[in-house]
Design a protein around this motif. Structure first.
Motif, PDB file in Angstrom:
ATOM      1  N   ILE A 110       0.897  -1.107   0.273  1.00  0.00           N
ATOM      2  CA  ILE A 110      -0.093  -0.045  -0.013  1.00  0.00           C
ATOM      3  C   ILE A 110       0.811   1.293  -0.011  1.00  0.00           C
ATOM      4  O   ILE A 110       1.997   1.345   0.805  1.00  0.00           O
ATOM      5  CB  ILE A 110      -0.929  -0.005   1.234  1.00  0.00           C
ATOM      6  N   TYR A 111       0.452   2.164  -0.930  1.00  0.00           N
ATOM      7  CA  TYR A 111       1.268   3.438  -0.813  1.00  0.00           C
ATOM      8  C   TYR A 111       0.346   4.685  -0.742  1.00  0.00           C
ATOM      9  O   TYR A 111      -0.674   4.474  -1.156  1.00  0.00           O
ATOM     10  CB  TYR A 111       1.845   3.608  -2.524  1.00  0.00           C
ATOM     11  N   CYS A 112       1.100   5.660  -0.083  1.00  0.00           N
ATOM     12  CA  CYS A 112       0.080   6.886   0.095  1.00  0.00           C
ATOM     13  C   CYS A 112       0.718   8.005  -0.635  1.00  0.00           C
ATOM     14  O   CYS A 112       1.897   8.314  -0.701  1.00  0.00           O
ATOM     15  CB  CYS A 112       0.077   7.173   1.698  1.00  0.00           C
ATOM     16  N   ASN A 113      -0.159   8.561  -1.331  1.00  0.00           N
ATOM     17  CA  ASN A 113       0.156   9.755  -2.124  1.00  0.00           C
ATOM     18  C   ASN A 113       0.274  11.061  -1.510  1.00  0.00           C
ATOM     19  O   ASN A 113      -0.613  11.665  -1.080  1.00  0.00           O
ATOM     20  CB  ASN A 113      -0.561   9.984  -3.550  1.00  0.00           C
ATOM     21  N   PRO A 137       6.033  10.992  -2.199  1.00  0.00           N
ATOM     22  CA  PRO A 137       5.855  12.463  -2.027  1.00  0.00           C
ATOM     23  C   PRO A 137       4.627  12.710  -2.640  1.00  0.00           C
ATOM     24  O   PRO A 137       4.073  12.084  -4.090  1.00  0.00           O
ATOM     25  CB  PRO A 137       7.142  12.987  -2.836  1.00  0.00           C
ATOM     26  N   SER A 138       3.764  13.555  -2.665  1.00  0.00           N
ATOM     27  CA  SER A 138       2.585  14.049  -3.153  1.00  0.00           C
ATOM     28  C   SER A 138       2.615  14.509  -4.593  1.00  0.00           C
ATOM     29  O   SER A 138       3.782  15.369  -4.836  1.00  0.00           O
ATOM     30  CB  SER A 138       1.914  15.380  -2.356  1.00  0.00           C
ATOM     31  N   TRP A 146       9.082  19.523  -5.329  1.00  0.00           N
ATOM     32  CA  TRP A 146       9.292  18.286  -5.918  1.00  0.00           C
ATOM     33  C   TRP A 146       8.973  18.452  -7.417  1.00  0.00           C
ATOM     34  O   TRP A 146       7.768  18.653  -7.722  1.00  0.00           O
ATOM     35  CB  TRP A 146       8.211  17.017  -5.388  1.00  0.00           C
ATOM     36  N   GLN A 147      10.181  18.354  -8.175  1.00  0.00           N
ATOM     37  CA  GLN A 147       9.723  18.724  -9.644  1.00  0.00           C
ATOM     38  C   GLN A 147       9.727  17.233 -10.491  1.00  0.00           C
ATOM     39  O   GLN A 147       9.883  16.235  -9.688  1.00  0.00           O
ATOM     40  CB  GLN A 147      11.316  19.199 -10.419  1.00  0.00           C
ATOM     41  N   ARG A 153      11.461   9.588  -9.994  1.00  0.00           N
ATOM     42  CA  ARG A 153      12.514   8.633  -9.561  1.00  0.00           C
ATOM     43  C   ARG A 153      11.919   8.162  -8.107  1.00  0.00           C
ATOM     44  O   ARG A 153      12.183   6.850  -7.841  1.00  0.00           O
ATOM     45  CB  ARG A 153      13.829   9.537  -9.121  1.00  0.00           C
ATOM     46  N   GLU A 154      11.238   8.755  -7.313  1.00  0.00           N
ATOM     47  CA  GLU A 154      10.638   8.214  -5.938  1.00  0.00           C
ATOM     48  C   GLU A 154       9.672   7.160  -6.132  1.00  0.00           C
ATOM     49  O   GLU A 154       9.429   6.308  -5.456  1.00  0.00           O
ATOM     50  CB  GLU A 154      10.238   9.682  -5.168  1.00  0.00           C
ATOM     51  N   TRP A 155       8.611   7.715  -7.232  1.00  0.00           N
ATOM     52  CA  TRP A 155       7.513   6.742  -7.302  1.00  0.00           C
ATOM     53  C   TRP A 155       7.939   5.464  -7.988  1.00  0.00           C
ATOM     54  O   TRP A 155       7.073   4.445  -7.921  1.00  0.00           O
ATOM     55  CB  TRP A 155       6.457   7.521  -8.130  1.00  0.00           C
ATOM     56  N   ARG A 156       9.018   5.349  -8.543  1.00  0.00           N
ATOM     57  CA  ARG A 156       9.521   4.072  -9.339  1.00  0.00           C
ATOM     58  C   ARG A 156       9.397   2.804  -8.523  1.00  0.00           C
ATOM     59  O   ARG A 156       9.211   1.613  -8.873  1.00  0.00           O
ATOM     60  CB  ARG A 156      10.817   4.155 -10.022  1.00  0.00           C
TER      61      ARG A 156
END
Length: 161
Positions: A110-113, A137-138, A146-147, A153-156
């Motif tokens: 489970i991931y939270c946006n 990160p949102s 966050w660009q 990169r973080e969402w990968r």
């Protein structure tokens, strides 16, 4: 402040393997009756880049991209008092019941946006289901620090191995 009941059903099927949770739909998402409906929210761009596919434009394209990649999508909150789209204004939150998703699909993570989604998940849902969630990160335009490339990169990490 307005009391709003979440108007969008969860998106999932028996093949879903990851679950991404937002906090509560924005005014624009409530208008279009689908997740991340504001054109400046980077959710669909980030997900398309992570999944290496074209950015979906229509709701059926968005649904197909999620199903094809075994991603379930919903929000932590079922109803709350909220001012416009402001997560920071959320009061009197009632959590969504994730049981239908978690009993239908083999959700591996489970991931939270964003921080608000994660904080609300930890407060209301984790004590009930005992499952951890990863805070990402949102994708909101309010998260200007966050660009897009950094978000991607973080969402990968959501990619199922």
């Amino acid at each position: 402040m307005e009391h709003i009941i979440h108007p969008i059903p969860p998106l999932y099927d028996a093949q879903s393997r990851i679950l991404i949770l937002g906090s509560f739909p924005s005014v624009k998402s409530r208008e279009v009756q689908f997740f991340y409906g504001h054109p400046q929210n980077r959710f669909w761009k980030v997900l398309a880049a992570v999944l290496d596919c074209p950015v979906p434009r229509t709701i059926p394209e968005k649904q197909a991209m999620l199903h094809t990649n075994h991603i379930a999508l919903w929000d932590v909150i079922a109803s709350c008092d909220i001012e416009g789209s402001s997560d920071s204004s959320i009061k009197n939150a009632v959590p969504n019941d994730l049981a239908p998703i978690l009993t239908t699909a083999d959700i591996r993570q489970i991931y939270c946006n964003g921080a608000t989604s994660h904080r609300l998940y930890q407060k209301y849902i984790a004590p009930l289901n005992g499952r951890d969630a990863v805070k990402l990160p949102s994708t909101s335009p309010a998260n200007a620090a966050w660009q897009l490339d950094r978000l991607v990169r973080e969402w990968r990490q959501i990619i199922i191995k």
